[in-house]
Design a protein around this motif. Sequence first.
Motif, PDB file in Angstrom:
ATOM      1  N   GLN A 187      18.828 -32.636 -32.036  1.00  0.00           N
ATOM      2  CA  GLN A 187      19.409 -32.421 -30.715  1.00  0.00           C
ATOM      3  C   GLN A 187      20.306 -33.575 -30.296  1.00  0.00           C
ATOM      4  O   GLN A 187      21.272 -33.385 -29.549  1.00  0.00           O
ATOM      5  CB  GLN A 187      18.300 -32.223 -29.674  1.00  0.00           C
ATOM      6  CG  GLN A 187      17.626 -30.869 -29.715  1.00  0.00           C
ATOM      7  CD  GLN A 187      16.455 -30.772 -28.765  1.00  0.00           C
ATOM      8  OE1 GLN A 187      15.874 -31.800 -28.380  1.00  0.00           O
ATOM      9  NE2 GLN A 187      16.081 -29.564 -28.401  1.00  0.00           N
ATOM     10  N   GLN A 188      20.007 -34.766 -30.780  1.00  0.00           N
ATOM     11  CA  GLN A 188      20.768 -35.952 -30.413  1.00  0.00           C
ATOM     12  C   GLN A 188      21.957 -36.210 -31.325  1.00  0.00           C
ATOM     13  O   GLN A 188      22.709 -37.165 -31.130  1.00  0.00           O
ATOM     14  CB  GLN A 188      19.842 -37.174 -30.420  1.00  0.00           C
ATOM     15  CG  GLN A 188      18.723 -37.085 -29.387  1.00  0.00           C
ATOM     16  CD  GLN A 188      17.647 -38.136 -29.584  1.00  0.00           C
ATOM     17  OE1 GLN A 188      17.769 -39.020 -30.441  1.00  0.00           O
ATOM     18  NE2 GLN A 188      16.577 -38.043 -28.801  1.00  0.00           N
ATOM     19  N   SER A 189      22.156 -35.349 -32.309  1.00  0.00           N
ATOM     20  CA  SER A 189      23.239 -35.533 -33.271  1.00  0.00           C
ATOM     21  C   SER A 189      24.604 -35.291 -32.631  1.00  0.00           C
ATOM     22  O   SER A 189      24.751 -34.505 -31.685  1.00  0.00           O
ATOM     23  CB  SER A 189      23.059 -34.583 -34.455  1.00  0.00           C
ATOM     24  OG  SER A 189      24.187 -34.606 -35.304  1.00  0.00           O
ATOM     25  N   GLU A 190      25.621 -35.949 -33.174  1.00  0.00           N
ATOM     26  CA  GLU A 190      26.993 -35.716 -32.736  1.00  0.00           C
ATOM     27  C   GLU A 190      27.596 -34.494 -33.413  1.00  0.00           C
ATOM     28  O   GLU A 190      28.639 -34.004 -32.994  1.00  0.00           O
ATOM     29  CB  GLU A 190      27.864 -36.943 -33.042  1.00  0.00           C
ATOM     30  CG  GLU A 190      27.438 -38.192 -32.274  1.00  0.00           C
ATOM     31  CD  GLU A 190      28.307 -39.384 -32.604  1.00  0.00           C
ATOM     32  OE1 GLU A 190      29.158 -39.250 -33.525  1.00  0.00           O
ATOM     33  OE2 GLU A 190      28.141 -40.436 -31.969  1.00  0.00           O
ATOM     34  N   ARG A 191      26.946 -33.977 -34.460  1.00  0.00           N
ATOM     35  CA  ARG A 191      27.458 -32.820 -35.196  1.00  0.00           C
ATOM     36  C   ARG A 191      27.005 -31.517 -34.537  1.00  0.00           C
ATOM     37  O   ARG A 191      25.801 -31.283 -34.386  1.00  0.00           O
ATOM     38  CB  ARG A 191      26.973 -32.845 -36.648  1.00  0.00           C
ATOM     39  CG  ARG A 191      27.534 -33.961 -37.501  1.00  0.00           C
ATOM     40  CD  ARG A 191      27.042 -33.813 -38.930  1.00  0.00           C
ATOM     41  NE  ARG A 191      27.462 -32.550 -39.511  1.00  0.00           N
ATOM     42  CZ  ARG A 191      26.850 -31.972 -40.552  1.00  0.00           C
ATOM     43  NH1 ARG A 191      25.786 -32.544 -41.093  1.00  0.00           N
ATOM     44  NH2 ARG A 191      27.296 -30.839 -41.035  1.00  0.00           N
ATOM     45  N   PRO A 192      27.942 -30.669 -34.151  1.00  0.00           N
ATOM     46  CA  PRO A 192      27.559 -29.401 -33.508  1.00  0.00           C
ATOM     47  C   PRO A 192      26.632 -28.554 -34.369  1.00  0.00           C
ATOM     48  O   PRO A 192      25.717 -27.901 -33.845  1.00  0.00           O
ATOM     49  CB  PRO A 192      28.903 -28.702 -33.282  1.00  0.00           C
ATOM     50  CG  PRO A 192      29.905 -29.808 -33.205  1.00  0.00           C
ATOM     51  CD  PRO A 192      29.399 -30.846 -34.159  1.00  0.00           C
ATOM     52  N   GLU A 233      24.354 -29.518 -36.422  1.00  0.00           N
ATOM     53  CA  GLU A 233      22.991 -30.046 -36.393  1.00  0.00           C
ATOM     54  C   GLU A 233      22.313 -29.700 -35.074  1.00  0.00           C
ATOM     55  O   GLU A 233      21.121 -29.371 -35.052  1.00  0.00           O
ATOM     56  CB  GLU A 233      23.006 -31.553 -36.649  1.00  0.00           C
ATOM     57  CG  GLU A 233      23.510 -31.889 -38.053  1.00  0.00           C
ATOM     58  CD  GLU A 233      23.347 -33.352 -38.421  1.00  0.00           C
ATOM     59  OE1 GLU A 233      22.946 -34.146 -37.548  1.00  0.00           O
ATOM     60  OE2 GLU A 233      23.628 -33.694 -39.585  1.00  0.00           O
ATOM     61  N   ARG A 234      23.057 -29.734 -33.976  1.00  0.00           N
ATOM     62  CA  ARG A 234      22.491 -29.295 -32.698  1.00  0.00           C
ATOM     63  C   ARG A 234      22.196 -27.792 -32.740  1.00  0.00           C
ATOM     64  O   ARG A 234      21.216 -27.322 -32.153  1.00  0.00           O
ATOM     65  CB  ARG A 234      23.437 -29.631 -31.545  1.00  0.00           C
ATOM     66  CG  ARG A 234      23.661 -31.137 -31.360  1.00  0.00           C
ATOM     67  CD  ARG A 234      24.272 -31.450 -30.018  1.00  0.00           C
ATOM     68  NE  ARG A 234      25.569 -30.808 -29.827  1.00  0.00           N
ATOM     69  CZ  ARG A 234      26.736 -31.335 -30.197  1.00  0.00           C
ATOM     70  NH1 ARG A 234      26.764 -32.530 -30.802  1.00  0.00           N
ATOM     71  NH2 ARG A 234      27.868 -30.701 -29.969  1.00  0.00           N
TER      72      ARG A 234
END
Length: 213
Positions: free
Chosen positions: A192-197, A199-200
């Motif tokens: 959830q904290q990733s910058e990659r869409p 991964e979110r």
Amino acid sequence: MYIPKAFAVTDLDALHGLIEQTPLALLVSQGEQGLQASHLPLLLKPDEGEFGTLYGHFARANPQWRSLAAGAEVLLVFQGADAYISPSFYPAKAAHGKVVPTWNYQAVHAHGRAEVFEDRERLLALVSALSDRHEQRRERPWAVSDAPTDYIDSMLRAIVGFALPISRIEGSFKLSQNKDAANFQGVQQGLQQSERPTERQLAQAMAALPPDA
């Protein structure tokens, strides 16, 4: 596809859902030149056949369509979101350190044999449906009818269409279902904290899992 029991998906609606979310599929077949693969946008008609039917087209210059015309079995790979899973996501890392990296992902494999077609009206209907699907969210959607008829005719002569009734379908949604609650939540929070869409997106898929998954 190797699918551990914890990650296996058999619900047809869920499998079709990932297909619908995948704008570009990988089509693999065996022909006279050996294994061949093409990346193609496909259209799913879920109510045609036992598992649905997939429609697409090749450039006529691409020799792979000839293997389909000859009756070769086809494998279609639909790759959803994926993410590297760091051991640092797991509370177990601090507790005992017995953790290693892995990779979470969603994927569907569809198998079947295709019918190849070249008639103008059927090709026109196919490319129109594909265009409409991907243009529908635009403020001013483009349509095949926006282009000159003679130009579209020349483009249609340059492609070969196919319809592939799915004979077998399988899915693997590897979303840390084999982890205990604390480590599962650690992975979800990390993604959830990733910058990659993407991964979110995978974190959202984890949140949507039923409690007994």
